[in-house]
Enzyme design. Structure first.
Site, short mmCIF file in Angstrom:
data_model
loop_
_atom_site.label_atom_id
_atom_site.label_comp_id
_atom_site.label_asym_id
_atom_site.label_seq_id
_atom_site.Cartn_x
_atom_site.Cartn_y
_atom_site.Cartn_z
N ASN A 24 3.07 6.16 -10.16
CA ASN A 24 4.27 5.80 -10.92
C ASN A 24 4.24 4.31 -11.23
O ASN A 24 3.66 3.51 -10.49
CB ASN A 24 5.53 6.12 -10.11
CG ASN A 24 6.80 5.73 -10.84
OD1 ASN A 24 7.09 6.24 -11.91
ND2 ASN A 24 7.54 4.79 -10.28
N GLU A 38 2.91 6.89 -17.13
CA GLU A 38 3.18 5.55 -17.67
C GLU A 38 1.91 4.87 -18.18
O GLU A 38 1.89 4.31 -19.28
CB GLU A 38 3.87 4.67 -16.61
CG GLU A 38 5.30 5.05 -16.31
CD GLU A 38 5.43 6.11 -15.22
OE1 GLU A 38 6.56 6.44 -14.86
OE2 GLU A 38 4.38 6.58 -14.72
N ASP A 52 22.95 -8.58 -13.99
CA ASP A 52 22.40 -7.39 -14.62
C ASP A 52 22.52 -7.49 -16.14
O ASP A 52 22.91 -8.51 -16.69
CB ASP A 52 23.09 -6.13 -14.09
CG ASP A 52 22.07 -5.02 -13.86
OD1 ASP A 52 21.21 -4.82 -14.73
OD2 ASP A 52 22.12 -4.37 -12.80
#
Length: 415
Positions: A129, A192, A238
């Site tokens: 991943n 990915e 964020d």
């Protein structure tokens, strides 16, 4: 293709500003990046080379992904995740010393210096991943990583601990932006790197770390493991530009470090446009494909003003009078974090917020064209969400009424 080669290509297009004077890693580099979308190449950032805003503008991102800006969403929607990996050999490592890297502190309330463009490659059996996690430095060979619960890295880590082993990982910093983009995209499990290879022409060279993790070409590779150790992480800004709170998160212990000569460190400004594009653009093809199932879709844009994540503009060609509202519902279903959606006609430029506002001003009647949906799941990043995670979503059908198009014809010199 490497990050260095990409920077040179962007320099040839006139998109790079080179900063030769010394710049501090504490706030100063972040403040400079916040004022522009241009690529900033620092020659002396805390004594080391660094780059920010690598893909803070859509022209640079589209170039990195091998597409014209206007065709980017359709190209991504047609992806098959079928690229090939070419194993080149193993990486030699030297002892880890995070102080050799110009890791930045961005805002006054940050919990500490943060790695923000580090891609965490993790491996379990034959499945690998790749995803980006913010990582706060907690030692010279350790970072506390924000592993969002239920995401693939978190699941793999929990499975490793249940089996009584640590999860092998490698953090890659300073790779080609197509790899970074692929790592931000929800793809079939373990695809990915294959997606990155497809975006880069079909094949991607990779190297194997001592712990078995495969990595692409990069300026910096940090090899290590995620075990049982945990530490306080945060606060951190964020995507909405507001502070996320402190958490207790898993610690990554690095056991080896590989760098190119005089490596260029890549850093992403939290809440900046590069952060927004990498968060939002991967969802545009998902929305595109969902809307294509209900009407003729032309383009999808997650807007910068909507934090690159919460606002979408969907451009369609109406076939029936209900297509605008069907498109709204399809968009909300495809990206559950969306808060507001505006659907426009083909003559409206979805990249031009002035044009979108014009459509709202001249083609919307509030009693007919608004959809208000209460009590639904919203984004955990939205400060307006309720304590139970629900929110109110609004869809705006800013399309012309079929059969009444003559009322909306815009005066043009070329028509």
């Amino acid at each position: 293709m490497t990050m260095r080669r990409f920077i040179e290509e962007m320099r040839e297009r006139g998109l790079v500003d080179e900063i030769v004077e010394p710049v501090s890693t504490r706030f100063e580099a972040a403040q400079m990046a916040a004022k522009t979308d241009r690529i900033l190449l620092f020659r002396d950032c805390g004594g080391k080379p660094a780059v920010m805003n690598l893909t803070a503008g859509r022209p640079a991102l589209a170039a990195a992904l091998g597409a014209e800006e206007k065709d980017l969403v359709k190209r991504l929607a047609d992806a098959s995740y079928s690229g090939r990996l070419n194993l080149m050999g193993t990486l030699e490592m030297h002892p880890v010393d995070l102080s050799e890297i110009p890791i930045m502190t961005f805002f006054p309330k940050d919990g500490g210096p943060y790695i923000t463009a580090g891609i965490v490659f993790s491996r379990s059996g034959e499945v690998e991943n790749a995803s980006i996690h913010r990582m706060m430095v907690v030692g010279n060979d350790r970072v506390a990583a924000r592993l969002v619960e239920g995401r693939h890295t978190d699941v793999m880590h929990r499975e490793a601990l249940a089996a009584g082993v640590r999860l092998p990982i490698a953090v890659v910093i300073g790779t080609h932006p197509a790899v970074t983009f692929a790592s931000c995209t929800r793809v079939p499990e373990g695809k990915e790197l294959a997606f990155a290879a497809e975006l880069m022409g079909g094949e991607l060279p990779v190297w194997e770390c001592a712990n078995g993790v495969l990595v692409p070409d990069a300026e910096i590779v940090l090899e290590g493991y995620i075990g049982t150790e945990r530490a306080e992480e945060g606060p951190f800004v964020d995507i909405t530009g507001t502070y996320d709170f402190e958490r207790i998160q898993p610690v990554i212990e690095f056991t080896g470090m590989h760098t190119k000569p005089d490596p260029i460190y890549h850093s992403i400004l939290p809440g900046g446009n590069e952060h927004k594009l990498l968060m939002g653009v991967p969802y545009e093809p998902r929305i595109y494909k969902a809307v294509a199932g209900v009407t003729s879709v032309r383009n999808v844009v997650l807007t910068t003003g909507g934090c690159g994540y919460l606002h979408a503009v969907v451009q369609i060609r109406k076939n029936t009078q209900g297509d605008g509202k069907n498109a709204i519902m399809a968009a909300f279903a495809a990206h559950t974090s969306l808060k507001h959606v505006v659907v426009v006609d083909e003559d409206i430029n979805p990249f031009d917020m002035g044009d979108v506002e014009y459509a709202i001003a001249t083609r919307v009647r509030g009693d007919r064209d608004l959809m208000v949906i209460a009590g639904v799941r919203g984004s955990s990043l939205d400060p307006c969400r309720e304590g139970d995670g629900t929110n109110v979503k609004i869809g705006v059908d800013a399309t012309m009424v079929l059969g009444e198009e003559e009322k909306f014809v815009r005066a043009r010199w070329d028509a």
